[in-house]
Enzyme design. Structure first.
Site, PDB file in Angstrom:
ATOM      1  N   HIS A 278      23.801  -4.674  17.741  1.00  0.00           N
ATOM      2  CA  HIS A 278      23.975  -5.570  18.884  1.00  0.00           C
ATOM      3  C   HIS A 278      22.897  -6.643  18.821  1.00  0.00           C
ATOM      4  O   HIS A 278      21.728  -6.344  18.599  1.00  0.00           O
ATOM      5  CB  HIS A 278      23.829  -4.797  20.195  1.00  0.00           C
ATOM      6  CG  HIS A 278      25.063  -4.051  20.599  1.00  0.00           C
ATOM      7  ND1 HIS A 278      25.159  -2.673  20.571  1.00  0.00           N
ATOM      8  CD2 HIS A 278      26.259  -4.494  21.042  1.00  0.00           C
ATOM      9  CE1 HIS A 278      26.350  -2.298  20.985  1.00  0.00           C
ATOM     10  NE2 HIS A 278      27.037  -3.381  21.278  1.00  0.00           N
TER      11      HIS A 278
ATOM     12  N   ARG B 218      32.426  -0.306  14.666  1.00  0.00           N
ATOM     13  CA  ARG B 218      33.629  -0.821  15.295  1.00  0.00           C
ATOM     14  C   ARG B 218      34.825  -0.331  14.472  1.00  0.00           C
ATOM     15  O   ARG B 218      34.697  -0.100  13.271  1.00  0.00           O
ATOM     16  CB  ARG B 218      33.618  -2.346  15.338  1.00  0.00           C
ATOM     17  CG  ARG B 218      32.430  -2.934  16.085  1.00  0.00           C
ATOM     18  CD  ARG B 218      32.412  -4.455  15.992  1.00  0.00           C
ATOM     19  NE  ARG B 218      31.307  -5.034  16.753  1.00  0.00           N
ATOM     20  CZ  ARG B 218      30.091  -5.262  16.282  1.00  0.00           C
ATOM     21  NH1 ARG B 218      29.813  -4.949  15.013  1.00  0.00           N
ATOM     22  NH2 ARG B 218      29.146  -5.787  17.039  1.00  0.00           N
TER      23      ARG B 218
ATOM     24  N   LYS C 211      32.029  -8.271  13.161  1.00  0.00           N
ATOM     25  CA  LYS C 211      32.249  -9.215  14.249  1.00  0.00           C
ATOM     26  C   LYS C 211      31.088 -10.183  14.406  1.00  0.00           C
ATOM     27  O   LYS C 211      31.284 -11.366  14.705  1.00  0.00           O
ATOM     28  CB  LYS C 211      32.469  -8.426  15.544  1.00  0.00           C
ATOM     29  CG  LYS C 211      32.687  -9.267  16.779  1.00  0.00           C
ATOM     30  CD  LYS C 211      32.874  -8.374  17.977  1.00  0.00           C
ATOM     31  CE  LYS C 211      33.058  -9.192  19.256  1.00  0.00           C
ATOM     32  NZ  LYS C 211      33.240  -8.316  20.440  1.00  0.00           N
TER      33      LYS C 211
ATOM     34  N   TYR D 222      25.721  -0.188  28.011  1.00  0.00           N
ATOM     35  CA  TYR D 222      26.344   1.052  27.555  1.00  0.00           C
ATOM     36  C   TYR D 222      25.458   2.255  27.874  1.00  0.00           C
ATOM     37  O   TYR D 222      25.951   3.361  28.091  1.00  0.00           O
ATOM     38  CB  TYR D 222      26.582   1.002  26.041  1.00  0.00           C
ATOM     39  CG  TYR D 222      27.727   0.116  25.628  1.00  0.00           C
ATOM     40  CD1 TYR D 222      29.008   0.314  26.118  1.00  0.00           C
ATOM     41  CD2 TYR D 222      27.530  -0.925  24.726  1.00  0.00           C
ATOM     42  CE1 TYR D 222      30.058  -0.502  25.738  1.00  0.00           C
ATOM     43  CE2 TYR D 222      28.577  -1.751  24.337  1.00  0.00           C
ATOM     44  CZ  TYR D 222      29.833  -1.528  24.845  1.00  0.00           C
ATOM     45  OH  TYR D 222      30.868  -2.344  24.459  1.00  0.00           O
TER      46      TYR D 222
ATOM     47  N   HIS E  12      37.015   2.192  20.375  1.00  0.00           N
ATOM     48  CA  HIS E  12      35.636   1.801  20.687  1.00  0.00           C
ATOM     49  C   HIS E  12      34.824   2.963  21.247  1.00  0.00           C
ATOM     50  O   HIS E  12      33.598   2.861  21.371  1.00  0.00           O
ATOM     51  CB  HIS E  12      35.654   0.652  21.694  1.00  0.00           C
ATOM     52  CG  HIS E  12      34.321   0.022  21.940  1.00  0.00           C
ATOM     53  ND1 HIS E  12      33.658  -0.730  20.993  1.00  0.00           N
ATOM     54  CD2 HIS E  12      33.502   0.046  23.020  1.00  0.00           C
ATOM     55  CE1 HIS E  12      32.505  -1.148  21.484  1.00  0.00           C
ATOM     56  NE2 HIS E  12      32.387  -0.692  22.710  1.00  0.00           N
TER      57      HIS E  12
ATOM     58  N   ARG F 118      31.685   4.297  19.183  1.00  0.00           N
ATOM     59  CA  ARG F 118      30.524   3.397  19.205  1.00  0.00           C
ATOM     60  C   ARG F 118      29.826   3.480  20.569  1.00  0.00           C
ATOM     61  O   ARG F 118      28.597   3.584  20.638  1.00  0.00           O
ATOM     62  CB  ARG F 118      31.002   1.979  18.906  1.00  0.00           C
ATOM     63  CG  ARG F 118      29.913   0.905  18.880  1.00  0.00           C
ATOM     64  CD  ARG F 118      30.540  -0.400  18.386  1.00  0.00           C
ATOM     65  NE  ARG F 118      29.689  -1.550  18.605  1.00  0.00           N
ATOM     66  CZ  ARG F 118      28.713  -1.950  17.812  1.00  0.00           C
ATOM     67  NH1 ARG F 118      28.423  -1.247  16.731  1.00  0.00           N
ATOM     68  NH2 ARG F 118      28.017  -3.041  18.077  1.00  0.00           N
TER      69      ARG F 118
END
Length: 327
Positions: free
Chosen positions: A301, A167, A194, A310, A275, A278
């Protein structure tokens, strides 16, 4: 045992409620509740909560605790200007503030749930994401870089951001000491992210690339060599003035600008952001047949559903049933 006399409380000992700063105490409680969140989430929730409370006060409604009927009226109002994802975050902010203040979340009320369901159906829930910077797009972007200090820095930012699936907040938080070169490549320590608000930390491996032009390890070595023996706790990526002199730690918004500027320089089509690296890693890995679990080991994730979201653009042609129906 002789009973103790009951203490007599004088009226003078009771604080005058008129002198109590109720609004100030509420504001401090709200700020304390927000401080439990990640910086980016805290900023977003603060803005969301301010918008909601302003709407409530303009109509003389109590924002905390808010009656379910108030929330039911607020959601259609928010839908006039916000997308479903933004309203969803605002709902999360309202729920968080209630829970931290010891109130049940009004979002759990059946009326609110039904209204939110109706709003989502009316405005749609599809999100328009930023373009993924895949390896096919990244190659021409870095191919035009020269030996200028800003080129060396930007190459390292882009290639590390892609190879480690970082990120933008994680990129700019790195210190020099967070990079350790080993025989296999570079070990990167992410001290906080995050999804790691308690700073447990995680170690990521970035292997040597087979192509020197797109090798993140070589790019990192070249950039660190230009940092003039920076202290271990010095920021890894810094701003550069027009004379190529180093400044403060690079900001997250600056990373986004690097991506946009460098993609635009080679006329790469798409709507790119910080972003994009990523997302591009996930898309590229999925297209190469890498398992979703293996991808998530690098991206960190917590849900494979997000990885698959994604991955979908790169996998719609693999094992496609339409190939088998004889059309």
């Amino acid at each position: 045992m002789k009973p103790q006399p009951i203490a007599v409380v004088s009226r003078n000992d009771v604080p005058d409620l008129a002198l109590v700063d109720v609004a100030g105490e509420r504001a401090r409680a709200e700020e304390a509740a927000l401080n439990a969140l990640a910086p980016a989430t805290r900023a977003a929730y603060r803005a969301d909560w301010a918008a909601f409370t302003a709407w409530c006060r303009s109509r003389s409604y109590e924002p905390l605790p808010a009656a379910p009927a108030v929330i039911a009226m607020y959601l259609p109002h928010a839908a006039k200007t916000l997308k479903a994802a933004s309203i969803g975050r605002r709902i999360a902010a309202i729920a968080h503030m209630h829970e931290q203040a010891g109130h049940p979340s009004p979002m759990a009320h059946p009326t609110v749930k039904n209204v939110w369901k109706g709003v989502r159906r009316e405005i749609g829930i599809a999100q328009k994401g930023k373009s993924a910077l895949t390896i096919d797009g990244l190659r021409p972007v870095v191919a035009g870089f020269g030996a200028r200090r800003i080129d060396v820095r930007d190459r390292a930012v882009l290639l590390l951001g892609f190879a480690a699936a970082l990120r933008r907040s994680e990129i700019v938080a790195l210190d020099v000491a967070d990079i350790t070169f080993v025989a296999e490549g570079a070990a990167v320590t992410i001290r906080r992210s995050k999804t790691d608000q308690e700073s447990a930390g995680v170690l990521l491996g970035v292997p040597f690339g087979s192509n020197p032009e797109t090798c993140a390890v070589r790019a990192l070595r070249a950039w660190i060599a230009l940092l003039d023996d920076a202290a271990p706790d010095a920021p890894l990526f810094v701003s550069l003035n027009r004379h190529a002199q180093a400044g403060d730690r690079l900001s997250a918004s600056a990373v986004a600008e690097i991506v946009k500027r460098r993609c635009a320089a080679v006329d790469l089509a798409g709507d790119f952001s910080g972003h994009s690296m990523r997302a591009g890693f996930v898309t590229t890995a999925a297209g190469a047949g890498v398992d979703a679990l293996e991808i998530s080991n690098q991206t960190r994730h917590k849900s494979l559903d997000m990885v698959k979201r994604y991955s979908r653009p790169a996998t719609i042609w693999k094992s496609n049933a339409a190939f088998r129906v004889g059309m």
